[in-house]
Design a protein around this motif. Structure first.
Motif, PDB file in Angstrom:
ATOM      1  N   VAL A 191      60.179  93.684 113.574  1.00 53.20           N
ATOM      2  CA  VAL A 191      59.766  92.917 112.392  1.00 53.20           C
ATOM      3  C   VAL A 191      58.903  91.710 112.737  1.00 53.20           C
ATOM      4  O   VAL A 191      58.615  90.889 111.874  1.00 53.20           O
ATOM      5  N   GLY A 192      58.479  91.589 113.998  1.00 54.06           N
ATOM      6  CA  GLY A 192      57.475  90.593 114.331  1.00 54.06           C
ATOM      7  C   GLY A 192      57.983  89.289 114.893  1.00 54.06           C
ATOM      8  O   GLY A 192      57.382  88.234 114.651  1.00 54.06           O
ATOM      9  N   PHE A 193      59.050  89.320 115.688  1.00 55.22           N
ATOM     10  CA  PHE A 193      59.533  88.090 116.321  1.00 55.22           C
ATOM     11  C   PHE A 193      58.410  87.433 117.128  1.00 55.22           C
ATOM     12  O   PHE A 193      58.134  86.232 116.987  1.00 55.22           O
ATOM     13  N   GLY A 194      57.758  88.210 117.975  1.00 54.75           N
ATOM     14  CA  GLY A 194      56.680  87.653 118.785  1.00 54.75           C
ATOM     15  C   GLY A 194      55.513  87.163 117.951  1.00 54.75           C
ATOM     16  O   GLY A 194      54.898  86.138 118.260  1.00 54.75           O
ATOM     17  N   ALA A 195      55.216  87.874 116.865  1.00 52.40           N
ATOM     18  CA  ALA A 195      54.112  87.477 115.991  1.00 52.40           C
ATOM     19  C   ALA A 195      54.392  86.151 115.301  1.00 52.40           C
ATOM     20  O   ALA A 195      53.495  85.315 115.141  1.00 52.40           O
ATOM     21  N   VAL A 196      55.636  85.951 114.874  1.00 48.63           N
ATOM     22  CA  VAL A 196      55.999  84.688 114.226  1.00 48.63           C
ATOM     23  C   VAL A 196      55.861  83.527 115.207  1.00 48.63           C
ATOM     24  O   VAL A 196      55.317  82.468 114.870  1.00 48.63           O
ATOM     25  N   ILE A 197      56.349  83.714 116.441  1.00 51.79           N
ATOM     26  CA  ILE A 197      56.213  82.667 117.456  1.00 51.79           C
ATOM     27  C   ILE A 197      54.742  82.383 117.738  1.00 51.79           C
ATOM     28  O   ILE A 197      54.316  81.230 117.868  1.00 51.79           O
ATOM     29  N   ASP A 198      53.963  83.436 117.821  1.00 53.54           N
ATOM     30  CA  ASP A 198      52.533  83.299 118.084  1.00 53.54           C
ATOM     31  C   ASP A 198      51.843  82.539 116.953  1.00 53.54           C
ATOM     32  O   ASP A 198      51.153  81.536 117.173  1.00 53.54           O
ATOM     33  N   ALA A 199      52.048  83.014 115.708  1.00 52.19           N
ATOM     34  CA  ALA A 199      51.322  82.453 114.569  1.00 52.19           C
ATOM     35  C   ALA A 199      51.795  81.059 114.189  1.00 52.19           C
ATOM     36  O   ALA A 199      50.990  80.247 113.707  1.00 52.19           O
ATOM     37  N   CYS A 200      53.073  80.765 114.391  1.00 55.28           N
ATOM     38  CA  CYS A 200      53.646  79.520 113.883  1.00 55.28           C
ATOM     39  C   CYS A 200      53.886  78.465 114.964  1.00 55.28           C
ATOM     40  O   CYS A 200      54.296  77.350 114.636  1.00 55.28           O
ATOM     41  N   ALA A 201      53.652  78.807 116.226  1.00 53.42           N
ATOM     42  CA  ALA A 201      53.865  77.826 117.292  1.00 53.42           C
ATOM     43  C   ALA A 201      52.749  77.868 118.327  1.00 53.42           C
ATOM     44  O   ALA A 201      52.074  76.863 118.569  1.00 53.42           O
ATOM     45  N   ILE A 202      52.534  79.023 118.943  1.00 55.16           N
ATOM     46  CA  ILE A 202      51.589  79.077 120.058  1.00 55.16           C
ATOM     47  C   ILE A 202      50.154  78.845 119.594  1.00 55.16           C
ATOM     48  O   ILE A 202      49.448  77.969 120.119  1.00 55.16           O
ATOM     49  N   ARG A 203      49.704  79.586 118.602  1.00 53.79           N
ATOM     50  CA  ARG A 203      48.305  79.430 118.155  1.00 53.79           C
ATOM     51  C   ARG A 203      48.025  78.037 117.579  1.00 53.79           C
ATOM     52  O   ARG A 203      47.017  77.412 117.937  1.00 53.79           O
ATOM     53  N   PRO A 204      48.860  77.511 116.671  1.00 53.64           N
ATOM     54  CA  PRO A 204      48.562  76.185 116.137  1.00 53.64           C
ATOM     55  C   PRO A 204      48.500  75.102 117.211  1.00 53.64           C
ATOM     56  O   PRO A 204      47.638  74.216 117.168  1.00 53.64           O
ATOM     57  N   ASN A 205      49.422  75.163 118.172  1.00 52.72           N
ATOM     58  CA  ASN A 205      49.404  74.154 119.227  1.00 52.72           C
ATOM     59  C   ASN A 205      48.245  74.352 120.189  1.00 52.72           C
ATOM     60  O   ASN A 205      47.660  73.381 120.673  1.00 52.72           O
ATOM     61  N   ALA A 206      47.896  75.609 120.468  1.00 55.50           N
ATOM     62  CA  ALA A 206      46.750  75.868 121.340  1.00 55.50           C
ATOM     63  C   ALA A 206      45.458  75.397 120.702  1.00 55.50           C
ATOM     64  O   ALA A 206      44.588  74.813 121.368  1.00 55.50           O
ATOM     65  N   GLU A 207      45.335  75.627 119.406  1.00 56.28           N
ATOM     66  CA  GLU A 207      44.123  75.177 118.706  1.00 56.28           C
ATOM     67  C   GLU A 207      44.042  73.657 118.691  1.00 56.28           C
ATOM     68  O   GLU A 207      42.976  73.072 118.916  1.00 56.28           O
ATOM     69  N   ARG A 208      45.175  73.027 118.452  1.00 55.32           N
ATOM     70  CA  ARG A 208      45.209  71.562 118.414  1.00 55.32           C
ATOM     71  C   ARG A 208      44.845  70.980 119.772  1.00 55.32           C
ATOM     72  O   ARG A 208      44.204  69.929 119.859  1.00 55.32           O
ATOM     73  N   ALA A 209      45.268  71.660 120.851  1.00 57.94           N
ATOM     74  CA  ALA A 209      44.993  71.168 122.204  1.00 57.94           C
ATOM     75  C   ALA A 209      43.629  71.615 122.725  1.00 57.94           C
ATOM     76  O   ALA A 209      43.239  71.239 123.830  1.00 57.94           O
ATOM     77  N   GLY A 210      42.934  72.441 121.959  1.00 62.86           N
ATOM     78  CA  GLY A 210      41.622  72.916 122.384  1.00 62.86           C
ATOM     79  C   GLY A 210      41.653  73.979 123.454  1.00 62.86           C
ATOM     80  O   GLY A 210      40.660  74.172 124.166  1.00 62.86           O
TER      81      GLY A 210
END
Length: 357
Positions: free
Chosen positions: A173-192
């Motif tokens: 059901v997308g455990f990895g996708a939720v972590i990716d979309a809601c934590a990893i990607r937003p923080n990576a984008e913020r950090a450049g």
């Protein structure tokens, strides 16, 4: 996390989280390094369960990747299970990911000695313990071989199996996708650093479109996958009962990872979760609750015992000594967003309690 043919998904998550989510660890002691597995995910790693003897592995799988590992208890006590089979994903296979903790099996499965199934096996004194768990597993991997050639987990069952534990559904059901979309990607984008992290993020996302953003994943994509999980779990249970008609089945849900906002904002280690909105965090909390609801309902429909270890106060934003799940694992040695040793010990006690042990 879903197993891929290129690497262990658990270690992919560890690397991505280490690059993006780990805050400065002022005062932290002995941060746990992430071990690098052999290049070939089918390569075997070896380790024994304390108090048990190592037995013979099950039939090798497609591509040469052996599946379950078998252990035995000399002079098993009266009333102990004669054959206990553990099935499931990384919430059943992975605790501390320091190399010395790894058990027998394909390195991509990342089975560790402090995960709850070995603890349950030792607690019960099971005559035979078969550990078929594998990090990244989805329901398809119980019924058929995974992408690394690890054989179907259900092949570990036989007519003599009298106890089965099952932790499955989070990756469907997308455990990895939720972590990716809601934590990893937003923080990576913020950090450049999103271009650096994106290949790993895409691997974690699998069939989900995490580039659509956290709200789309938690409000549209994950619920659609949840709706399809019911029938898949029924299929798994039917096959368990066909192969092991006398087995008692214990379905084990997922530890709570994301707490209420008051707890979250009070813990500096959870700062990476504050970059998304309050509504998005609410969506993540509903997601983790919905997984456990589906797991419990499927167990009840199929005559299994449900253990849902979702007690509050032990999320990845709790004080380090009280965490049952950790965000980065840097202070506990756990895989990121996975159970700690203490979390697995709690789950094992819950299972043993449900069994009357």
């Amino acid at each position: 996390m879903r197993a891929s043919s290129s690497s262990s998904p658990v270690l992919t998550l560890a690397l991505a989280a280490g690059l993006v989510l780990a805050p400065p660890l002022a005062g932290a002691t002995e941060p746990a390094p992430v071990p690098v597995p052999p290049t070939d995910p089918a390569t075997q790693v070896a380790g024994s369960v304390e108090g048990m003897t190592r037995g013979t592995g099950i039939v090798p799988g497609v591509g040469g990747g052996d599946g379950p590992a078998v252990y035995g208890t000399p002079d098993a006590p009266a009333g102990a299970p004669s054959r206990y089979v553990a099935l499931g994903d990384s919430f059943a296979s992975v605790g501390r990911i320091v190399p010395a903790a790894w058990l027998d099996g394909p390195s991509s499965c990342v089975r560790t000695a402090d995960a709850y199934p070995p603890l349950v096996a030792r607690g019960l004194g099971a005559a035979t313990f078969v550990n078929a768990t594998c990090g990244g597993a989805i329901t398809d991997d119980l019924l058929g071989p995974n992408e690394d050639g690890v054989p179907p987990q259900l092949d570990a069952l036989d007519a003599g199996t009298d106890l089965v534990t099952l932790t499955i559904g989070g990756n469907d059901v997308g455990f990895g996708a939720v972590i990716d979309a809601c934590a990893i990607r937003p923080n990576a984008e913020r950090a450049g650093v999103l271009p650096l992290v994106e290949p790993m993020a895409d691997e974690l996302a699998e069939k989900f479109d995490t580039r659509a953003g956290c709200p789309d994943v938690v409000e549209r994509q994950a619920p659609a996958a949840l709706a399809a999980l019911d029938s898949r779990l029924d299929e798994v249970y039917a096959e368990i009962h066909r192969r092991s008609p006398d087995a008692r089945v214990v379905a084990v849900g997922y530890l709570t990872a994301v707490p209420d906002d008051a707890t979250l904002f009070a813990e500096p280690d959870c700062a990476p979760l504050t970059v998304v909105s309050a509504e998005e965090r609410d969506g993540v909390r509903r997601f983790q609750e919905d997984i456990n609801r589906v797991v419990a309902a499927a167990a009840e429909r199929n005559g299994a015992t449900a253990v849902i270890p979702d007690e509050p106060g032990h999320s990845m934003c709790a004080p380090v000594a009280e965490r049952w799940v950790d965000l980065t694992g840097m202070q506990t040695g756990a895989a990121p967003i996975h159970p700690t040793s203490a979390g697995h010990a709690h789950v094992a006690q819950r299972v043993l309690g449900a069994l009357g042990g």
